[in-house]
Design a protein around this motif. Sequence first.
Motif, short mmCIF file in Angstrom:
data_model
loop_
_atom_site.label_atom_id
_atom_site.label_comp_id
_atom_site.label_asym_id
_atom_site.label_seq_id
_atom_site.Cartn_x
_atom_site.Cartn_y
_atom_site.Cartn_z
N GLU A 8 0.83 -1.20 0.00
CA GLU A 8 0.00 0.00 0.00
C GLU A 8 0.87 1.26 0.00
O GLU A 8 0.57 2.23 -0.69
CB GLU A 8 -0.91 -0.02 1.23
N ALA A 48 2.03 1.65 -3.51
CA ALA A 48 1.01 1.96 -4.50
C ALA A 48 0.62 3.43 -4.48
O ALA A 48 0.19 3.97 -5.49
CB ALA A 48 -0.22 1.08 -4.27
N ALA A 67 -3.81 -0.54 -3.92
CA ALA A 67 -3.08 -1.60 -4.60
C ALA A 67 -4.03 -2.71 -5.07
O ALA A 67 -3.64 -3.55 -5.87
CB ALA A 67 -2.01 -2.19 -3.68
N VAL A 113 -2.89 -6.93 -3.17
CA VAL A 113 -1.97 -6.05 -2.44
C VAL A 113 -0.91 -6.82 -1.68
O VAL A 113 0.25 -6.39 -1.60
CB VAL A 113 -2.77 -5.11 -1.50
N GLN A 166 1.70 -8.02 -4.23
CA GLN A 166 2.45 -6.85 -4.68
C GLN A 166 3.36 -6.34 -3.58
O GLN A 166 4.50 -5.94 -3.83
CB GLN A 166 1.46 -5.74 -5.08
#
Lengths: 407, 407
Positions: free
Chosen positions: B202, B205, B379, B383, B386
């Motif tokens: 997060e 992102a 995200a 998430v 990622q």
Amino acid sequence: MARGANLTRLGGFNQTVLFDAIRRSHDGISRVELVTVTGLTAQTVSNIVRRLLDEGLVVEGDRVQTSARGKPRTLVQVQPSARHAIGVHIDPATLTFVLIDVAGQVRHYARQSTPRAQPPEGVVTVIADQVERMLEASGVDRSTVLGLGVAAPGPLDVLEGLLLRPPQLVGWERVRLRAELHARSGLHVLVDKDVTAAATGEQWARDGARRNFVFCYLGSGVGAGVVMNDEVLRGATNNIGEIGNILVDGDAADLGIARRGSLAAACLPQALVIQAQRRGVTTSTVSSDDFVGVDEVITDLCHRAYGGDPDCLRLIDDAAVGLAAGLAVLVNLLDLDRVVLGGPLWSRISSRMLEVLPALIRPQLVVASRDLTVEGSAAGEHVAAQGAAALVLDHFLSPRPSVLVME
Amino acid sequence: MARGANLTRLGGFNQTVLFDAIRRSHDGISRVELVTVTGLTAQTVSNIVRRLLDEGLVVEGDRVQTSARGKPRTLVQVQPSARHAIGVHIDPATLTFVLIDVAGQVRHYARQSTPRAQPPEGVVTVIADQVERMLEASGVDRSTVLGLGVAAPGPLDVLEGLLLRPPQLVGWERVRLRAELHARSGLHVLVDKDVTAAATGEQWARDGARRNFVFCYLGSGVGAGVVMNDEVLRGATNNIGEIGNILVDGDAADLGIARRGSLAAACLPQALVIQAQRRGVTTSTVSSDDFVGVDEVITDLCHRAYGGDPDCLRLIDDAAVGLAAGLAVLVNLLDLDRVVLGGPLWSRISSRMLEVLPALIRPQLVVASRDLTVEGSAAGEHVAAQGAAALVLDHFLSPRPSVLVME
């Protein structure tokens, strides 16, 4: 956005690193050891120690034989009286004052009831007067006082030094504490939340090995300071630690104070007194907003508990169940391996609490393999005032790698 | 113990600072602007940009006229394909894989059900094979891949790369995830807790302005990642974020899963399905430990909720009440100004949740003046995967002032 490294700050940073290492070695430390613990070169250590000696911040002590061969080494020690800081803790019931030296030792201590009938300005005057009296009585050179730290109940605006509207201080709203105290004392003033100051005081009172802990403060209110990775956490607005509303007992009765079933309703002094009244364990009819009267009943209940009165012991044990549930929330959420408790209520009930708390908390931990230490504050009952003073020493003396980066 | 400043690290640190600044400027940034944002001298910026160009980490882009006078400036941009990282999220129901470039963009994505019948070794093989397939399919040069990040349910031993005994992965105990995946892939492997990875994802992102937030992950479990002062907090044993047991409703019925009245019992997918079964809102008789079956019922319930079925909407609204109570505990304790929610369950119920959550949380906040933002993850659903990849980029590329201090 990240900022580049600042070469001009290297010297100052290394000086704070060395002074910090000397300060933490209670009995002194040799230059050779300083090289080992700081990673700096012998030449750098030698130059900086010379500067610290010249400034009177450290002194040379005994020469000691540290190994079988080799010549004896001269120990360098902090000069405790080189710098001082004053701390004040504003509690709804009590004002506590300490003056500490740069070694962290309390040199002077004072305590008085918080004037209740007065407006905030009157209380500020009382604080400024007491600071002045303490400076005179201690005989400390005013030029060695780095500043005045104030630990206050939240919510507050730390950047502006304002008390916003502490629920327990009736009539206090946006009190300009820092500006007023600075105007009256001429001292540099730092204002921070009581639990943050207490966590800082605890860090100072015990060196090392306390990298992750929660400091649970039990006084007229209940709050938490959090230390993670050796840093005192503050939160988005410096108001970290509001734990009183955490639900700990879904089946609890409503006490008419705090949220039904909450941590505050389980372990505030007022809650203990109301429980004692409802169970007929006390004949006192004191009102729960009379902080001084509540305090007297608590003293009586604790006295009887330690005399073996089972009803009084049961009051403490029931509070321990609620407290354990609240602490388990913190430990599970933050993955802490240590819980430290302190504050005026804690110091009365600690010996019974320490007997029962660990076994109440452990079964509630999600990471079951964790070794959890539960202990009382090393700084004692005045931890918040001591922490307020420590905030000042920290502010001026602690090394921060962030200063190595451009502002 | 504090350590002295390390002169030899200055150059490397400043290079990471500049690369970070370039990476965060999505459309490129001029050398003049780099001087402003990093505080470094024009000469240092020029030298380091030259080195980054030589190493192929950045490229020169357009020349733009940034002011009315003065000559046009050449923008420096990150070369996205210069470095890559792979992220895997191990969820009891699903394995999610992403390959991201150094600009943080997802270049490749894969997803499959977590094999349930297999022992952990079989799952590790499945992961290693999928990583291999993804590398081939993406056409990415293997030498540009910095490593493989794994987001896994706790408790885990991050330092050793071990999954200890995740309650939702039956039969998994002390699985040597890092060692096994390294042996099979040859990649540098980092293992971290799912919620910590999600909080990191997060952060990546969305740049900036997110200094203090909690990331609440709603999937097969419920957990929290915490970012304070731009740092992802980890806790004493890297197992931060166990919030499922927080009591949110003292009057709740026992669902036979999780703790009665807890946050988990309010908002896990299994809890929603059991509530639906008890209220007769679904005819499914799926067992709560059948993750795939539960998932199908949730899909059906959400579909009907958004079609206007009041009973299905009521299920989500009731979960929101419990979730709000749990989030209020976190915001009050940690003094956060932002709550971000994500995960597979969240992505299905988010539009209704975002309508009702803020008004449910705000009245429970102790610092009432606080502006609290409640929002869905930037995200997206993946998430955690990622974030697992972002952990690798962070590990190798982010500037840390702590490197300026001697080890």
